[in-house]
Every structure is written in C-alpha cells, then in structure tokens.
Design a protein around this motif. Structure first.
Motif, PDB file in Angstrom:
ATOM      1  N   GLY A  15      39.991   8.146 -19.474  1.00 38.76           N
ATOM      2  CA  GLY A  15      40.848   7.484 -18.501  1.00 38.76           C
ATOM      3  C   GLY A  15      40.189   7.493 -17.140  1.00 38.76           C
ATOM      4  O   GLY A  15      39.183   8.169 -16.916  1.00 38.76           O
ATOM      5  N   MET A  17      39.413   8.086 -13.191  1.00 36.24           N
ATOM      6  CA  MET A  17      39.431   9.294 -12.357  1.00 36.24           C
ATOM      7  C   MET A  17      40.861   9.554 -11.884  1.00 36.24           C
ATOM      8  O   MET A  17      41.545   8.622 -11.462  1.00 36.24           O
ATOM      9  CB  MET A  17      38.525   9.093 -11.127  1.00 36.24           C
ATOM     10  CG  MET A  17      37.061   8.944 -11.488  1.00 36.24           C
ATOM     11  SD  MET A  17      36.047   8.340 -10.104  1.00 36.24           S
ATOM     12  CE  MET A  17      36.040   6.569 -10.414  1.00 36.24           C
ATOM     13  N   ASP A  40      32.233  17.017 -16.891  1.00 35.26           N
ATOM     14  CA  ASP A  40      31.593  17.098 -15.570  1.00 35.26           C
ATOM     15  C   ASP A  40      31.108  18.515 -15.271  1.00 35.26           C
ATOM     16  O   ASP A  40      29.999  18.717 -14.777  1.00 35.26           O
ATOM     17  CB  ASP A  40      32.561  16.645 -14.470  1.00 35.26           C
ATOM     18  CG  ASP A  40      32.739  15.131 -14.436  1.00 35.26           C
ATOM     19  OD1 ASP A  40      31.966  14.419 -15.103  1.00 35.26           O
ATOM     20  OD2 ASP A  40      33.653  14.659 -13.740  1.00 35.26           O
ATOM     21  N   ILE A  51      27.937  16.986  -9.353  1.00 33.49           N
ATOM     22  CA  ILE A  51      27.894  15.576  -9.761  1.00 33.49           C
ATOM     23  C   ILE A  51      27.436  14.719  -8.578  1.00 33.49           C
ATOM     24  O   ILE A  51      26.596  13.823  -8.733  1.00 33.49           O
ATOM     25  CB  ILE A  51      29.299  15.107 -10.240  1.00 33.49           C
ATOM     26  CG1 ILE A  51      29.812  15.945 -11.417  1.00 33.49           C
ATOM     27  CG2 ILE A  51      29.291  13.611 -10.585  1.00 33.49           C
ATOM     28  CD1 ILE A  51      29.070  15.825 -12.706  1.00 33.49           C
ATOM     29  N   PHE A  55      24.191  12.219  -8.624  1.00 31.79           N
ATOM     30  CA  PHE A  55      24.239  10.789  -8.283  1.00 31.79           C
ATOM     31  C   PHE A  55      23.284  10.486  -7.128  1.00 31.79           C
ATOM     32  O   PHE A  55      22.552   9.501  -7.145  1.00 31.79           O
ATOM     33  CB  PHE A  55      25.666  10.376  -7.870  1.00 31.79           C
ATOM     34  CG  PHE A  55      26.516   9.847  -8.999  1.00 31.79           C
ATOM     35  CD1 PHE A  55      27.025  10.710  -9.965  1.00 31.79           C
ATOM     36  CD2 PHE A  55      26.821   8.500  -9.096  1.00 31.79           C
ATOM     37  CE1 PHE A  55      27.824  10.232 -11.004  1.00 31.79           C
ATOM     38  CE2 PHE A  55      27.621   8.010 -10.125  1.00 31.79           C
ATOM     39  CZ  PHE A  55      28.129   8.872 -11.084  1.00 31.79           C
ATOM     40  N   PHE A  63      22.772  10.107 -14.637  1.00 37.11           N
ATOM     41  CA  PHE A  63      24.019  10.822 -14.940  1.00 37.11           C
ATOM     42  C   PHE A  63      24.619  10.320 -16.256  1.00 37.11           C
ATOM     43  O   PHE A  63      25.065  11.109 -17.097  1.00 37.11           O
ATOM     44  CB  PHE A  63      25.013  10.643 -13.785  1.00 37.11           C
ATOM     45  CG  PHE A  63      26.380  11.192 -14.088  1.00 37.11           C
ATOM     46  CD1 PHE A  63      26.611  12.560 -14.108  1.00 37.11           C
ATOM     47  CD2 PHE A  63      27.452  10.329 -14.376  1.00 37.11           C
ATOM     48  CE1 PHE A  63      27.876  13.074 -14.411  1.00 37.11           C
ATOM     49  CE2 PHE A  63      28.707  10.834 -14.675  1.00 37.11           C
ATOM     50  CZ  PHE A  63      28.919  12.211 -14.695  1.00 37.11           C
ATOM     51  N   ARG A  64      24.597   8.999 -16.452  1.00 39.57           N
ATOM     52  CA  ARG A  64      25.167   8.423 -17.677  1.00 39.57           C
ATOM     53  C   ARG A  64      24.409   8.911 -18.915  1.00 39.57           C
ATOM     54  O   ARG A  64      24.993   9.111 -19.977  1.00 39.57           O
ATOM     55  CB  ARG A  64      25.160   6.892 -17.627  1.00 39.57           C
ATOM     56  CG  ARG A  64      25.998   6.292 -16.508  1.00 39.57           C
ATOM     57  CD  ARG A  64      27.453   6.627 -16.640  1.00 39.57           C
ATOM     58  NE  ARG A  64      28.232   6.174 -15.484  1.00 39.57           N
ATOM     59  CZ  ARG A  64      29.402   6.689 -15.147  1.00 39.57           C
ATOM     60  NH1 ARG A  64      29.959   7.671 -15.836  1.00 39.57           N
ATOM     61  NH2 ARG A  64      30.055   6.238 -14.100  1.00 39.57           N
ATOM     62  N   CYS A  84      36.845  13.992 -20.636  1.00 39.50           N
ATOM     63  CA  CYS A  84      35.658  13.150 -20.396  1.00 39.50           C
ATOM     64  C   CYS A  84      35.605  12.667 -18.948  1.00 39.50           C
ATOM     65  O   CYS A  84      36.646  12.442 -18.325  1.00 39.50           O
ATOM     66  CB  CYS A  84      35.711  11.923 -21.291  1.00 39.50           C
ATOM     67  SG  CYS A  84      35.632  12.301 -23.041  1.00 39.50           S
ATOM     68  N   GLY A  85      34.417  12.449 -18.446  1.00 35.01           N
ATOM     69  CA  GLY A  85      34.266  11.772 -17.166  1.00 35.01           C
ATOM     70  C   GLY A  85      34.807  10.345 -17.299  1.00 35.01           C
ATOM     71  O   GLY A  85      34.771   9.758 -18.396  1.00 35.01           O
ATOM     72  N   GLY A  87      33.759   7.503 -16.624  1.00 35.59           N
ATOM     73  CA  GLY A  87      32.875   6.407 -17.018  1.00 35.59           C
ATOM     74  C   GLY A  87      32.387   6.487 -18.457  1.00 35.59           C
ATOM     75  O   GLY A  87      31.687   5.575 -18.937  1.00 35.59           O
ATOM     76  N   ARG A 124      33.933  12.878  -6.180  1.00 38.34           N
ATOM     77  CA  ARG A 124      33.730  11.682  -7.007  1.00 38.34           C
ATOM     78  C   ARG A 124      32.961  10.624  -6.205  1.00 38.34           C
ATOM     79  O   ARG A 124      33.558   9.832  -5.470  1.00 38.34           O
ATOM     80  CB  ARG A 124      35.081  11.130  -7.460  1.00 38.34           C
ATOM     81  CG  ARG A 124      35.847  12.097  -8.358  1.00 38.34           C
ATOM     82  CD  ARG A 124      37.187  11.515  -8.730  1.00 38.34           C
ATOM     83  NE  ARG A 124      37.896  12.324  -9.701  1.00 38.34           N
ATOM     84  CZ  ARG A 124      38.841  13.220  -9.384  1.00 38.34           C
ATOM     85  NH1 ARG A 124      39.172  13.432  -8.122  1.00 38.34           N
ATOM     86  NH2 ARG A 124      39.439  13.893 -10.330  1.00 38.34           N
ATOM     87  N   PRO A 125      31.642  10.587  -6.394  1.00 36.29           N
ATOM     88  CA  PRO A 125      30.815   9.708  -5.556  1.00 36.29           C
ATOM     89  C   PRO A 125      31.216   8.236  -5.625  1.00 36.29           C
ATOM     90  O   PRO A 125      31.088   7.526  -4.631  1.00 36.29           O
ATOM     91  CB  PRO A 125      29.394   9.915  -6.104  1.00 36.29           C
ATOM     92  CG  PRO A 125      29.511  10.764  -7.324  1.00 36.29           C
ATOM     93  CD  PRO A 125      30.850  11.404  -7.322  1.00 36.29           C
ATOM     94  N   LEU A 126      31.743   7.785  -6.774  1.00 38.89           N
ATOM     95  CA  LEU A 126      32.076   6.360  -6.892  1.00 38.89           C
ATOM     96  C   LEU A 126      33.304   5.975  -6.067  1.00 38.89           C
ATOM     97  O   LEU A 126      33.555   4.792  -5.843  1.00 38.89           O
ATOM     98  CB  LEU A 126      32.301   5.975  -8.357  1.00 38.89           C
ATOM     99  CG  LEU A 126      31.078   6.122  -9.269  1.00 38.89           C
ATOM    100  CD1 LEU A 126      31.419   5.720 -10.696  1.00 38.89           C
ATOM    101  CD2 LEU A 126      29.909   5.273  -8.754  1.00 38.89           C
ATOM    102  N   ARG A 143      37.441  -1.787 -15.856  1.00 45.48           N
ATOM    103  CA  ARG A 143      37.232  -0.809 -16.927  1.00 45.48           C
ATOM    104  C   ARG A 143      38.243  -0.914 -18.060  1.00 45.48           C
ATOM    105  O   ARG A 143      37.987  -0.436 -19.159  1.00 45.48           O
ATOM    106  CB  ARG A 143      37.272   0.606 -16.342  1.00 45.48           C
ATOM    107  CG  ARG A 143      36.057   0.900 -15.504  1.00 45.48           C
ATOM    108  CD  ARG A 143      36.095   2.280 -14.962  1.00 45.48           C
ATOM    109  NE  ARG A 143      34.817   2.654 -14.374  1.00 45.48           N
ATOM    110  CZ  ARG A 143      34.474   3.893 -14.107  1.00 45.48           C
ATOM    111  NH1 ARG A 143      35.311   4.871 -14.361  1.00 45.48           N
ATOM    112  NH2 ARG A 143      33.287   4.159 -13.585  1.00 45.48           N
TER     113      ARG A 143
END
Ligand code: S3P
Length: 179
Positions: A15, A17, A40, A51, A55, A63-64, A84-85, A87, A124-126, A143
């Motif tokens: 899901g 973030m 993470d 994290i 990034f 990272f992926r 899960c992260g 992404g 969370r960098p994104l 997504r």
C-alpha cells in the motif's frame, strides 16, 4: 493449554506510504506470534544507512534492486508478515516473488488520511517537499493499477481501528484459503 491460532500463510502488506502497513503488521505479530519483517528497516540494516541516504547516494533504482533481492531471500519464510515498502508492487518480479510465498494484502486510505499520517516524518524521500493532498492523490492514482493488480485482498482503512482491520483481514483470508 491456551494455544495461539496461526494464520494459514505468510502475508505481504502492500500500500501507499502511510497506509498503515507497519502498524497492522505489528498487530498481527503480537496477535498471531508471526515473525515481522519491515522491509525498509531490513534494507537499512543490510546497507548500514538510512533509506534517505540510500536514495541520495545510490539513487532509486539501486534501492529498488535491494527490495527485489530482499524478497528473493524470503522464499523460505514461514508464519511471517512482511511490511513492504510502498513501491514494492511496481516491479512485476516483486509481485511474482510475493505470490510464490504468501498472500498479498493491500491497505488503502484516502489521500488526506495519508497526509495526516506522514506529515511528521522525514524518512520518505519521495514525499519530501511534496507533502500535500494533490501530490499524494496523483502519485496514488499512478500506482493504483499496480497495487490492485497485485492484491489478493483489498482492505480500506479509513476510520477503522487496528482490531477491525485485522478482523476483516482474517475474514478475507478465510475466503481465499478455506479450512
Ligand atoms: C517508498 C515507500 C517507503 C520506502 C521508500 C520508497 C515508495 O516505505 O520504501 O521511501 O516508493 O512508496 P513506506 O511505504 O513503508 O513508507
């Protein structure tokens, strides 16, 4: 003797973030004696940095690939819940790996709920510098097809407590895996 029930399979919580994966995973760990793996945290442990640092220094693709390597290492896991992260479901290979070793449960929440949950954190960098409902909604819509395609079960979480969400999860699992 008071025997604790065990769930019939490993679970992968996916899901966006802030959708509640970590708190539901922790609840399931306590209620069902499951092993909890926070992707993470495990990636940070393996790499010896945060994290955000990964990034910044190695980029998102690196990272992926760490996420995929970690999922591949989980193939022998038992009685495990994986948080899960956000992404993870974007890569088909990741979905394939998760399907092989458990059921995939998608937690959803409205963008404004997500914003409330992520606003105090800077890990969370994104989302850094983009914490607003419009951006979250846009990213979530991009997504959504990946999330929904991957999911065995979809659980909306807005306005529900952990207990209620876990109860729905159990009911859903019963229909996926009858006794
Ligand atoms: C990401 C979600 C984060 C973390 C990274 C990238 C994403 O995990 O893996 O910042 O692409 O959605 P959470 O969903 O646990 O915040």
């Amino acid at each position: 003797m008071n025997e604790r029930k065990q769930l019939p399979c490993n679970l992968f919580l996916i899901g966006f973030m802030g959708s509640g994966k970590s708190s539901i995973a922790s609840h399931l760990r306590q209620a069902y004696g499951m092993t909890l793996l926070e992707m993470d945290e495990e990636i940070e442990r393996r790499e010896g940095r945060s994290i955000s640092d990964i990034f910044a220094s190695k980029g998102e693709e690196y990272f992926r690939s760490l996420e995929t390597a970690l999922l591949a290492d989980l193939q022998e896991a038992e009685n495990t819940v994986v948080s899960c992260g956000g992404g993870v479901p974007l890569r088909a290979r990741n979905v394939e790996l998760m399907k092989k070793s458990g059921k995939i449960v998608l937690l959803t929440a409205e963008p404004k709920t997500i914003l409330q949950r992520v606003s105090g954190s800077h890990s969370r960098p994104l989302l850094e510098g983009r914490k607003n409902v419009a951006y979250i909604r846009k990213m979530m819509e991009e997504r959504r097809p990946y999330y929904e395609r991957a999911a065995d079960l979809i659980l909306p979480t807005d306005g529900k407590d952990q207990e209620a969400i876990c109860q729905e999860l159990l009911e859903g699992l019963k229909s996926l895996i009858p006794d």
